[in-house]
Design a protein around this motif. Structure first.
Motif, short mmCIF file in Angstrom:
data_model
loop_
_atom_site.label_atom_id
_atom_site.label_comp_id
_atom_site.label_asym_id
_atom_site.label_seq_id
_atom_site.Cartn_x
_atom_site.Cartn_y
_atom_site.Cartn_z
N UNK A 68 0.84 -1.21 0.00
CA UNK A 68 0.00 0.00 0.00
C UNK A 68 0.87 1.25 0.00
N UNK A 69 1.96 1.21 0.74
CA UNK A 69 2.89 2.35 0.75
C UNK A 69 3.56 2.51 -0.62
N UNK A 70 3.93 1.39 -1.23
CA UNK A 70 4.52 1.44 -2.58
C UNK A 70 3.54 2.03 -3.58
N UNK A 71 2.26 1.68 -3.45
CA UNK A 71 1.25 2.25 -4.35
C UNK A 71 1.14 3.76 -4.16
N UNK A 72 1.20 4.22 -2.92
CA UNK A 72 1.16 5.66 -2.65
C UNK A 72 2.38 6.35 -3.26
N UNK A 73 3.55 5.77 -3.08
CA UNK A 73 4.77 6.35 -3.65
C UNK A 73 4.67 6.41 -5.18
N UNK A 74 4.17 5.33 -5.78
CA UNK A 74 4.02 5.31 -7.23
C UNK A 74 3.01 6.35 -7.70
N UNK A 126 13.42 7.92 -17.01
CA UNK A 126 12.66 8.28 -15.80
C UNK A 126 11.18 8.02 -16.01
N UNK A 127 10.66 8.41 -17.16
CA UNK A 127 9.26 8.18 -17.47
C UNK A 127 8.92 6.68 -17.45
N UNK A 128 9.77 5.86 -18.05
CA UNK A 128 9.55 4.41 -18.06
C UNK A 128 9.67 3.81 -16.66
N UNK A 129 10.59 4.34 -15.86
CA UNK A 129 10.75 3.85 -14.48
C UNK A 129 9.51 4.17 -13.65
N UNK A 130 8.94 5.35 -13.84
CA UNK A 130 7.72 5.72 -13.11
C UNK A 130 6.57 4.81 -13.53
N UNK A 131 6.44 4.59 -14.84
CA UNK A 131 5.39 3.70 -15.32
C UNK A 131 5.56 2.29 -14.76
N UNK A 132 6.77 1.78 -14.78
CA UNK A 132 7.03 0.42 -14.27
C UNK A 132 6.73 0.33 -12.78
N UNK A 133 7.13 1.35 -12.03
CA UNK A 133 6.86 1.36 -10.60
C UNK A 133 5.37 1.34 -10.33
N UNK A 134 4.63 2.13 -11.08
CA UNK A 134 3.17 2.17 -10.90
C UNK A 134 2.54 0.83 -11.25
N UNK A 135 2.94 0.24 -12.35
CA UNK A 135 2.36 -1.04 -12.76
C UNK A 135 2.72 -2.17 -11.81
N UNK A 136 3.96 -2.20 -11.36
CA UNK A 136 4.39 -3.24 -10.42
C UNK A 136 3.69 -3.10 -9.08
N UNK A 137 3.61 -1.88 -8.57
CA UNK A 137 2.95 -1.69 -7.26
C UNK A 137 1.45 -1.95 -7.37
N UNK A 138 0.84 -1.57 -8.47
CA UNK A 138 -0.60 -1.83 -8.66
C UNK A 138 -0.87 -3.33 -8.73
#
Length: 163
Positions: free
Chosen positions: A98-104, A129-141
């Motif tokens: 849940x914290x990772x999702x908030x960070x993403x 950076x854009x791809x890293x943000x997208x990956x972080x969001x998808x992985x945390x989701x």
């Protein structure tokens, strides 16, 4: 009548708070994960949803630990069994997700504000950076949804398994 019959016991009107909170977590967490994933990969969703995914992620990040605490209190009241311990372990795993999702969600919002300015100058690291943000969001989701489903299933089995 006092709303919290026993504030330390996580109860509302004499009822354990955990079963009530669980329903909010089970519904809100996957919906928030979906919203964060959508705004990470689809610019039109970012414009339409505005700050809703970030606000929902903040609510989820606060609601999950409260639900876990209420569950631990309930387990201490009714007793620990192997199925309850398994459910509790999965519930505890949900907190960092849940914290990772908030960070993403916050990273997506910050990236949305920062990356258009960077695209004008086109530094090489802006795409990374854009791809890293997208990956972080998808992985945390994906992670938060999977752990929510597993914890919910384990909780349902703990309650209804003998039926």
């Amino acid at each position: 009548m006092d709303i919290f019959a026993d504030a330390a016991g996580f109860r509302i009107a004499g009822l354990p708070l955990h079963p009530l909170l669980v329903h909010a977590v089970v519904v809100l967490t996957p919906l928030t994960a979906l919203a964060v994933a959508l705004v990470a990969v689809w610019p039109a969703a970012r414009r339409r949803l505005g700050w809703a995914p970030q606000a929902a992620a903040l609510i989820v990040a606060g609601l999950v630990p409260v639900t876990v605490l209420a569950g631990q209190n309930l387990a201490a009241t009714i007793g620990y069994t192997p199925v309850i311990l398994h459910h509790e372990a999965l519930g505890l795993m949900l907190i960092p997700w849940a914290i990772a999702l908030l960070i993403a969600a916050v990273a997506v919002a910050v990236g949305e504000r920062m990356l258009p300015r960077l695209r004008r100058t086109r530094p090489r690291w802006a795409l990374a950076l854009h791809l890293a943000i997208m990956a972080t969001a998808l992985i945390s989701a994906t992670g938060v949804t999977a752990v929510t489903v597993l914890a919910g299933d384990a909780g349902a089995r703990a309650v209804w398994g003998a039926v």
